[in-house]
Design an enzyme around this catalytic site. Structure first.
Site, PDB file in Angstrom:
ATOM      1  N   GLN A 135       8.727  17.335   1.550  1.00 53.88           N
ATOM      2  CA  GLN A 135       9.522  15.638   0.601  1.00 53.88           C
ATOM      3  C   GLN A 135       9.331  15.410  -0.808  1.00 53.88           C
ATOM      4  OE1 GLN A 135       7.093  16.128   2.875  1.00 53.88           O
ATOM      5  NE2 GLN A 135       5.715  14.582   2.843  1.00 53.88           N
ATOM      6  N   GLY A 178       0.703  -0.952  -0.060  1.00 54.83           N
ATOM      7  CA  GLY A 178      -0.317   0.229  -0.398  1.00 54.83           C
ATOM      8  C   GLY A 178       0.364   1.250  -0.093  1.00 54.83           C
ATOM      9  N   GLU A 205      -4.205   3.604   0.042  1.00 59.65           N
ATOM     10  CA  GLU A 205      -3.902   4.576  -0.980  1.00 59.65           C
ATOM     11  C   GLU A 205      -2.355   4.952  -1.328  1.00 59.65           C
ATOM     12  OE1 GLU A 205      -6.136   4.588   1.181  1.00 59.65           O
ATOM     13  OE2 GLU A 205      -6.089   6.983   1.528  1.00 59.65           O
ATOM     14  N   ALA A 220      11.290   1.252  -5.768  1.00 60.83           N
ATOM     15  CA  ALA A 220      12.362   1.892  -5.484  1.00 60.83           C
ATOM     16  C   ALA A 220      12.018   1.962  -4.004  1.00 60.83           C
ATOM     17  CB  ALA A 220      12.062   3.983  -5.546  1.00 60.83           C
ATOM     18  N   CYS A 221      11.785   1.516  -3.538  1.00 60.10           N
ATOM     19  CA  CYS A 221      11.247   1.747  -2.417  1.00 60.10           C
ATOM     20  C   CYS A 221      12.784   0.665  -1.495  1.00 60.10           C
ATOM     21  CB  CYS A 221      10.591   0.687  -0.640  1.00 60.10           C
ATOM     22  SG  CYS A 221       9.108   2.110  -1.137  1.00 60.10           S
ATOM     23  N   TYR A 230       9.250  -2.803   4.234  1.00 61.09           N
ATOM     24  CA  TYR A 230       8.541  -3.880   2.853  1.00 61.09           C
ATOM     25  C   TYR A 230       9.586  -3.715   1.674  1.00 61.09           C
ATOM     26  CZ  TYR A 230       6.415  -1.851  -2.085  1.00 61.09           C
ATOM     27  OH  TYR A 230       5.861  -1.927  -3.644  1.00 61.09           O
ATOM     28  N   ARG A 263      13.257  11.659  -3.154  1.00 60.75           N
ATOM     29  CA  ARG A 263      13.258  10.675  -4.366  1.00 60.75           C
ATOM     30  C   ARG A 263      13.055  10.758  -5.590  1.00 60.75           C
ATOM     31  NH1 ARG A 263      10.517   5.174  -1.941  1.00 60.75           N
ATOM     32  NH2 ARG A 263      12.608   4.906  -0.570  1.00 60.75           N
TER      33      ARG A 263
HETATM   34  P1  NAD Z   1      -1.942  -4.118  -5.815  1.00 59.75           P
HETATM   35  O1  NAD Z   1      -2.583  -4.205  -3.554  1.00 59.75           O
HETATM   36  O2  NAD Z   1      -3.455  -3.310  -6.278  1.00 59.75           O
HETATM   37  O3  NAD Z   1      -2.324  -5.108  -5.763  1.00 59.75           O
HETATM   38  C1  NAD Z   1      -1.583  -5.838  -5.619  1.00 59.75           C
HETATM   39  C2  NAD Z   1      -2.641  -7.801  -5.735  1.00 59.75           C
HETATM   40  O4  NAD Z   1      -2.126  -8.173  -4.852  1.00 59.75           O
HETATM   41  C3  NAD Z   1      -3.565  -7.372  -5.117  1.00 59.75           C
HETATM   42  O5  NAD Z   1      -4.664  -7.018  -6.055  1.00 59.75           O
HETATM   43  C4  NAD Z   1      -3.922  -8.161  -3.814  1.00 59.75           C
HETATM   44  O6  NAD Z   1      -5.120  -8.803  -3.541  1.00 59.75           O
HETATM   45  C5  NAD Z   1      -2.858  -8.929  -4.311  1.00 59.75           C
HETATM   46  N1  NAD Z   1      -2.433 -10.286  -3.089  1.00 59.75           N
HETATM   47  C6  NAD Z   1      -1.626 -10.156  -2.322  1.00 59.75           C
HETATM   48  N2  NAD Z   1      -1.671 -10.814  -1.413  1.00 59.75           N
HETATM   49  C7  NAD Z   1      -2.042 -11.746  -2.439  1.00 59.75           C
HETATM   50  C8  NAD Z   1      -1.587 -13.227  -1.957  1.00 59.75           C
HETATM   51  N3  NAD Z   1      -1.537 -14.254  -0.971  1.00 59.75           N
HETATM   52  N4  NAD Z   1      -2.449 -14.202  -3.091  1.00 59.75           N
HETATM   53  C9  NAD Z   1      -2.712 -13.690  -4.293  1.00 59.75           C
HETATM   54  N5  NAD Z   1      -3.153 -12.419  -4.015  1.00 59.75           N
HETATM   55  C10 NAD Z   1      -2.232 -11.776  -3.152  1.00 59.75           C
HETATM   56  O7  NAD Z   1      -0.918  -2.948  -5.835  1.00 59.75           O
HETATM   57  P2  NAD Z   1      -0.356  -2.533  -7.025  1.00 59.75           P
HETATM   58  O8  NAD Z   1       0.129  -1.436  -7.766  1.00 59.75           O
HETATM   59  O9  NAD Z   1      -0.714  -3.226  -8.287  1.00 59.75           O
HETATM   60  O10 NAD Z   1       1.529  -3.477  -7.208  1.00 59.75           O
HETATM   61  C11 NAD Z   1       1.504  -4.671  -8.367  1.00 59.75           C
HETATM   62  C12 NAD Z   1       2.808  -4.845  -7.784  1.00 59.75           C
HETATM   63  O11 NAD Z   1       3.801  -4.123  -8.046  1.00 59.75           O
HETATM   64  C13 NAD Z   1       3.846  -5.266  -6.443  1.00 59.75           C
HETATM   65  O12 NAD Z   1       4.403  -5.952  -5.940  1.00 59.75           O
HETATM   66  C14 NAD Z   1       3.947  -3.541  -5.818  1.00 59.75           C
HETATM   67  O13 NAD Z   1       4.340  -4.137  -4.832  1.00 59.75           O
HETATM   68  C15 NAD Z   1       4.890  -3.263  -6.969  1.00 59.75           C
HETATM   69  N6  NAD Z   1       4.522  -2.235  -6.696  1.00 59.75           N
HETATM   70  C16 NAD Z   1       4.137  -0.893  -6.986  1.00 59.75           C
HETATM   71  C17 NAD Z   1       3.950   0.420  -7.852  1.00 59.75           C
HETATM   72  C18 NAD Z   1       3.051   1.277  -7.271  1.00 59.75           C
HETATM   73  O14 NAD Z   1       3.076   2.462  -7.344  1.00 59.75           O
HETATM   74  N7  NAD Z   1       2.051   1.005  -7.569  1.00 59.75           N
HETATM   75  C19 NAD Z   1       5.296   0.894  -7.015  1.00 59.75           C
HETATM   76  C20 NAD Z   1       6.577  -0.460  -7.138  1.00 59.75           C
HETATM   77  C21 NAD Z   1       6.239  -1.466  -6.369  1.00 59.75           C
END
Ligand code: NAD
Length: 321
Positions: free
Chosen positions: A218, A76, A191, A119-120, A149, A283
């Protein structure tokens, strides 16, 4: 017909990628704990299941896939990952998903798998100056991410790289920098800043005020979802592993981000700064490596993406009234 598996297909980036792959003519299977929240999935097949459970992974990978995308994670925005309250779930759940799905893909002879890092992972000591952060890919070590994270993402990057080295899997790793756009989480605590600010501005009356966590000085950069998908597919179909930044270089302060949204909404609002989780002081994406390796950089301005996102969030709010 080419086949793709999208893990996390009920989430923001995964659900958008499913649509894009369908548009390209793929047969697509999605897997997630839930269906996408804001529009029906376009996947040909969708498994509702928990990827922490190995048997779900075997069910999801019961055939050959040309491309596997791993987006599933317990994640999140700052209010979820920087408070410290969710660290055990974040580390345990996301690590277990990655351990399971990668090993299953290896055992099922899947060659190519994409992993969404973040990027984290970058060390806090390079992100103390809001005007001059260093997020070049080779600055990741010595490691010191400012959140668990980030540590989980770094561990999983290494896991994927180890399967590449030892088992010859074609892994692809991107470090996303703040992806935003319509159909992303916009309320409820998970969000991220652009959606939260759009929501606060849309809900405020002209002349009123919105709350900003911290002093708002920031800095961050934000990448629109369409650009993220473009970069992801280019990396996936290249012959290069990464890790590489996929982000924007248009760095702004959170105060400036709020001003941009107010301009789009045509509202004048006072910013009230309150204590809240903030993450690192500065960042920004560093896009030299991706341009050098893939000849690609994002084109859309932050303002263009914010306009589309604001209109979508405003509509969500109106529909709830
Ligand atoms: P999101 O939270 O909308 O999507 C992640 C999905 O994974 C969710 O729908 C959730 O239900 C599912 N999930 C969680 N645990 C699960 C489990 N045990 N089994 C099956 N499904 C599971 O996030 P996002 O924004 O779409 O991000 C997608 C990926 O990109 C993530 O790995 C996130 O860490 C990475 N990421 C996103 C951002 C960003 O800005 N959105 C930035 C850096 C990295």
């Amino acid at each position: 017909m080419k086949r793709a598996l999208v893990c996390g297909a009920g989430g923001f980036i995964g659900s958008h990628l499913v649509k894009k792959l369908k548009h390209e003519g793929f047969w697509v299977r999605g897997v997630d704990l839930k269906y996408p929240e804001f529009s029906p999935t376009e996947a040909d097949d969708f498994i509702i299941g928990d990827l922490r459970n190995k048997s779900v992974c075997y069910r999801a990978v019961d055939q050959y896939f040309d491309e596997v995308y791993q987006f599933a994670a317990d994640m999140g925005g700052a209010g979820f990952v920087f408070t410290g309250e969710n660290d055990a779930d974040i580390m345990h759940n996301s690590a277990q998903i990655n351990l399971n799905i990668l090993d299953t893909c290896y055992k099922r002879n899947i060659k190519r798998i994409f992993y969404s890092s973040s990027a984290c992972i970058y060390p806090e000591y390079n992100q103390l100056d809001p005007d001059n952060p260093n997020c070049a890919e080779d600055s990741a070590y010595p490691a010191n991410p400012d959140s668990d994270y980030g540590w989980e993402k770094l561990f999983s990057e290494r896991l994927y790289l180890a399967f590449h080295r030892n088992y010859g899997m074609d892994v692809r790793i991107a470090r996303y920098h703040n992806i935003f756009g319509p159909e992303g989480c916009w309320r409820g605590g998970r969000e991220k800043a652009p959606a939260a600010i759009c929501r606060k501005v849309a809900e405020a009356c002209d002349g009123g005020e919105i709350e900003i966590w911290g002093d708002g000085k920031q800095t961050r950069s934000f990448l629109f979802i369409d650009e993220c998908l473009e970069g992801t597919l280019r990396l996936m179909r290249s012959d290069w592993t990464g890790p590489v930044n996929i982000g924007s270089v248009e760095m702004v302060s959170i105060n400036r981000l709020a001003d941009m949204v107010m301009k789009i909404a045509n509202k004048k609002l006072n910013k009230r700064h309150i204590p809240g989780p903030m993450g690192v002081r500065g960042r920004n994406s560093d896009n030299k490596l991706i341009f050098e390796k893939l000849g690609w950089k994002p084109k859309q301005s932050l303002e263009t993406g914010l306009q589309k996102t604001y209109i979508w969030i405003e509509k969500q709010i109106q529909e709830l009234r």
